[in-house]
Design a protein around this motif. Structure first.
Motif, PDB file in Angstrom:
ATOM      1  N   UNK A   1      -3.353  -4.964  -0.171  1.00 51.64           N
ATOM      2  CA  UNK A   1      -2.836  -6.325  -0.058  1.00 51.64           C
ATOM      3  C   UNK A   1      -1.329  -6.354   0.150  1.00 51.64           C
ATOM      4  N   UNK A   2      -0.813  -5.258   0.695  1.00 52.41           N
ATOM      5  CA  UNK A   2       0.633  -5.225   0.959  1.00 52.41           C
ATOM      6  C   UNK A   2       1.005  -6.319   1.970  1.00 52.41           C
ATOM      7  N   UNK A   3       2.035  -7.035   1.648  1.00 52.62           N
ATOM      8  CA  UNK A   3       2.598  -8.082   2.506  1.00 52.62           C
ATOM      9  C   UNK A   3       1.660  -9.273   2.706  1.00 52.62           C
ATOM     10  N   UNK A   4       0.603  -9.363   1.906  1.00 50.55           N
ATOM     11  CA  UNK A   4      -0.279 -10.536   1.996  1.00 50.55           C
ATOM     12  C   UNK A   4       0.326 -11.687   1.184  1.00 50.55           C
ATOM     13  N   UNK A   5       0.454 -12.856   1.808  1.00 52.60           N
ATOM     14  CA  UNK A   5       1.017 -13.993   1.059  1.00 52.60           C
ATOM     15  C   UNK A   5       0.126 -15.240   1.133  1.00 52.60           C
ATOM     16  N   UNK A   6      -1.100 -15.031   1.635  1.00 50.13           N
ATOM     17  CA  UNK A   6      -1.920 -16.235   1.807  1.00 50.13           C
ATOM     18  C   UNK A   6      -3.264 -16.142   1.097  1.00 50.13           C
ATOM     19  N   UNK A   7      -3.319 -15.300   0.054  1.00 48.16           N
ATOM     20  CA  UNK A   7      -4.568 -15.251  -0.698  1.00 48.16           C
ATOM     21  C   UNK A   7      -4.387 -15.890  -2.060  1.00 48.16           C
ATOM     22  N   UNK A   8      -5.529 -16.125  -2.703  1.00 45.61           N
ATOM     23  CA  UNK A   8      -5.525 -16.834  -3.979  1.00 45.61           C
ATOM     24  C   UNK A   8      -5.866 -15.870  -5.101  1.00 45.61           C
ATOM     25  N   UNK A   9      -4.859 -15.565  -5.910  1.00 48.11           N
ATOM     26  CA  UNK A   9      -5.058 -14.642  -7.021  1.00 48.11           C
ATOM     27  C   UNK A   9      -5.957 -15.197  -8.103  1.00 48.11           C
ATOM     28  N   UNK A  10      -6.185 -16.537  -8.050  1.00 51.30           N
ATOM     29  CA  UNK A  10      -7.032 -17.174  -9.059  1.00 51.30           C
ATOM     30  C   UNK A  10      -8.513 -16.956  -8.773  1.00 51.30           C
TER      31      UNK A  10
ATOM     32  N   UNK B   1      -9.877 -14.168  -7.020  1.00 48.46           N
ATOM     33  CA  UNK B   1     -10.244 -12.818  -6.619  1.00 48.46           C
ATOM     34  C   UNK B   1      -9.425 -12.246  -5.484  1.00 48.46           C
ATOM     35  N   UNK B   2      -8.578 -13.045  -4.867  1.00 47.02           N
ATOM     36  CA  UNK B   2      -7.744 -12.545  -3.777  1.00 47.02           C
ATOM     37  C   UNK B   2      -6.471 -11.921  -4.303  1.00 47.02           C
ATOM     38  N   UNK B   3      -5.573 -11.651  -3.397  1.00 50.41           N
ATOM     39  CA  UNK B   3      -4.290 -11.075  -3.752  1.00 50.41           C
ATOM     40  C   UNK B   3      -3.469 -12.067  -4.562  1.00 50.41           C
ATOM     41  N   UNK B   4      -2.829 -11.593  -5.599  1.00 48.35           N
ATOM     42  CA  UNK B   4      -1.854 -12.395  -6.338  1.00 48.35           C
ATOM     43  C   UNK B   4      -0.615 -12.450  -5.451  1.00 48.35           C
ATOM     44  N   UNK B   5      -0.468 -13.567  -4.707  1.00 51.33           N
ATOM     45  CA  UNK B   5       0.502 -13.542  -3.614  1.00 51.33           C
ATOM     46  C   UNK B   5       1.938 -13.741  -4.051  1.00 51.33           C
ATOM     47  N   UNK B   6       2.194 -13.838  -5.383  1.00 48.63           N
ATOM     48  CA  UNK B   6       3.597 -13.820  -5.813  1.00 48.63           C
ATOM     49  C   UNK B   6       3.993 -12.409  -6.269  1.00 48.63           C
ATOM     50  N   UNK B   7       3.259 -11.398  -5.808  1.00 44.03           N
ATOM     51  CA  UNK B   7       3.379 -10.025  -6.318  1.00 44.03           C
ATOM     52  C   UNK B   7       3.141  -9.110  -5.126  1.00 44.03           C
TER      53      UNK B   7
END
Lengths: 196, 339
Positions: free
Chosen positions: A167-176, A178-184
């Motif tokens: 998930x490197x450089x991913x900023x459009x998923x939802x960490x809530x 199951x997706x990438x925690x996009x503030x990380x």
């Protein structure tokens, strides 16, 4: 609003002024910050022990509400030492640095970059370094929580904060959900050994 | 002895006898023998004519609610009870009645037992005299409570000449200061006049109201940058047609008027009003004006309250609104502080 839509009272005797009426609408607002960490173009590499390396930490305001007082935690890995501590970044505990001055304001739709610079330890023995950053706190005028991530200063404490490059450089998923925690996010550099 | 008898016959008079027994009841001496010789009974007294008292006169009789304002008593129109009515002669109140449950009142010079609505024994009520029938305080600040919010209906709607058949069912009262009055002349004795009627009807009043709701064309939910429309419904709750109704919309932070200058136009203080005021709203009708805004793309809050107010209106009678002050300056929104 107690007299909303009232048309049968007498404004002359303390009732609703019935020629005067409001309507109220609710406006949906979202608070959504994301973070992407990349190698800075100022230090493109390749890297050897003792080199200086800079990372650009880009904060996106993807919501509709302006953000205030954004702080970032950088999880300093083995092999890197913060340059100029106390100037832009300050060490808060072993392996953890934060901004000396949080980002005062980031308007809806805007983005902003904070650069962090390290020295690769001269005794570093590995071949690559992964360096993580995370939004550790942020506020807004109406007290909303981020819709798809949980800002904090602890690495890998949430399901969307995985220690891999998927998930490197991913900023459009939802960490809530199951997706990438996009503030990380992370950046990885390779360190080559002297062969001379 | 004969002379004595002749002297006695010089008295002249009449005697009454019972028609049952034939016995004498009493007698009246009309000409006394006072020492002067007069003609004898036949030539001196002549014929006798019998008379009785003049027949009584009664006048009245109705106060009613003229619901359709046509000045005519219609079968479905109700009586007004409890109205004080005065009979006035030469400026003096000579009798006072209060209308009964049928709205009736009577003044009579016949002998009888008076009730509150029917007054008898009014000796000053005689034939061929001029009187005023007055409802005191039919209007004004001391208006009779039984007439609250009522006004006199039109007079003589049947083109009725006073005391004629055409006068039977119309209203005869005219405003005289705060009173309602009808001036009449009594007929001959025995000729009653029950045509002195007073119709009252609802006073006209001017009353507009405004209700603002979210338009069904933009039900939401809303995000910054969306358009939102509100329906501003103006009700004419009064009895008078309204003209030149203008509305002021107090544009709040976060909203920007769409198509300014078309239907709505900016006025002072960040407010907008109608480019063309509503020309006419008939009594009982309502009119909807829609206003459309864009929610500012950088709006930073979660709720918007948008107020509207009737800022101007007129009517043919020049009356103010009975229960609101539509003439409030458009540059302020005083009631906003009341929420």
């Amino acid at each position: 609003m107690n007299d909303d839509n009232v048309i049968n009272q007498n404004g002359m005797t303390g009732g609703d002024e019935d020629d005067h009426d409001p309507a109220k609408i609710l406006v949906q607002q979202t608070f959504d910050l994301a973070l992407k960490k990349t190698l800075s173009t100022a230090t493109p590499g390749p890297f050897v022990q003792g080199d200086v390396v800079s990372f650009d930490i880009k904060i996106y305001n993807q919501g509709t509400i302006d953000a205030t007082n954004i702080n970032i935690t950088d999880y300093v890995p083995v092999g890197l030492t913060l340059s100029n501590p106390g100037v832009t970044w300050t060490v808060v505990s072993s392996g953890t640095t934060t901004l000396v001055s949080p980002i005062a304001s980031l308007a809806s739709g805007d983005s902003m970059i904070r650069t962090i610079t390290f020295t690769i330890n001269s005794s570093f023995q590995g071949s690559s370094i992964r360096n993580w950053s995370e939004i550790s706190s942020a506020t807004n005028a109406i007290g909303l929580a981020d819709v798809d991530s949980n800002p904090d200063g602890t690495n890998f404490n949430q399901s969307g904060e995985t220690n891999d490059l998927l998930d490197d450089d991913v900023i459009n998923q939802n960490g809530m959900t199951g997706g990438d925690e996009d503030d990380h996010d992370l950046a990885e550099i390779a360190v080559v050994k002297y062969l001379i | 002895m004969i002379l004595l008898v002749l002297m006695v016959f010089k008295h002249k008079g009449v005697q009454r006898y019972s028609s049952i027994s034939g016995s004498q009841i009493n007698g009246y001496r009309l000409v006394a023998n006072n020492g002067v010789n007069t003609f004898g009974k036949a030539a001196g007294l002549g014929d006798l004519e019998l008379l009785c008292n003049p027949a009584p006169i009664e006048i009245g009789n109705r106060v009613w609610f003229d619901s359709d304002k046509d000045g005519i008593q219609d079968p479905n129109e109700s009586a007004i009870a409890g109205v004080t009515v005065q009979l006035i002669k030469d400026g003096n109140v000579i009798a006072t009645a209060v209308t009964n449950s049928s709205g009736n009142y009577y003044f009579s010079n016949a002998a009888g037992t008076s009730t509150s609505s029917a007054r008898y024994n009014i000796t000053q009520l005689t034939e061929g005299m001029t009187y005023i029938v007055r409802i005191p305080n039919s209007s004004g600040t001391s208006q009779q409570t039984s007439l609250t919010d009522l006004i006199l209906t039109q007079v003589d709607a049947d083109n009725g000449v006073i005391n004629t058949l055409a006068d039977i069912r119309d209203s005869d009262g005219m405003n005289a200061g705060v009173n309602a009055e009808d001036t009449i002349t009594t007929n001959l004795a025995g000729q009653n006049n029950h045509n002195i009627d007073f119709g009252f009807t609802n006073a006209d009043f001017f009353d507009l109201a405004l209700k603002k709701t979210l338009s069904s064309s933009t039900p939401g939910p809303f995000n910054a940058g969306d358009q939102v429309s509100f329906d501003i419904k103006i009700y004419n709750q009064g009895t008078i047609d309204a003209t030149n109704v203008n509305v002021t919309d107090y544009v709040p932070t976060g909203l920007t008027l769409v198509n300014p200058g078309v239907i709505w136009t900016a006025v002072s203080g960040g407010n907008t009003s109608l480019v063309s005021p509503i020309a006419s709203i008939a009594a009982g009708d309502s009119v909807v004006q829609t206003i459309t805004f864009t929610i500012n793309s950088n709006f930073q809050d979660t709720a918007i309250i948008n107020w509207s107010e009737i800022s101007a209106a007129s009517n043919a009678l020049g009356q103010p609104d009975v229960d609101s002050d539509q003439m409030e300056p458009t540059s302020t929104n005083l009631e906003r502080q009341m929420i």
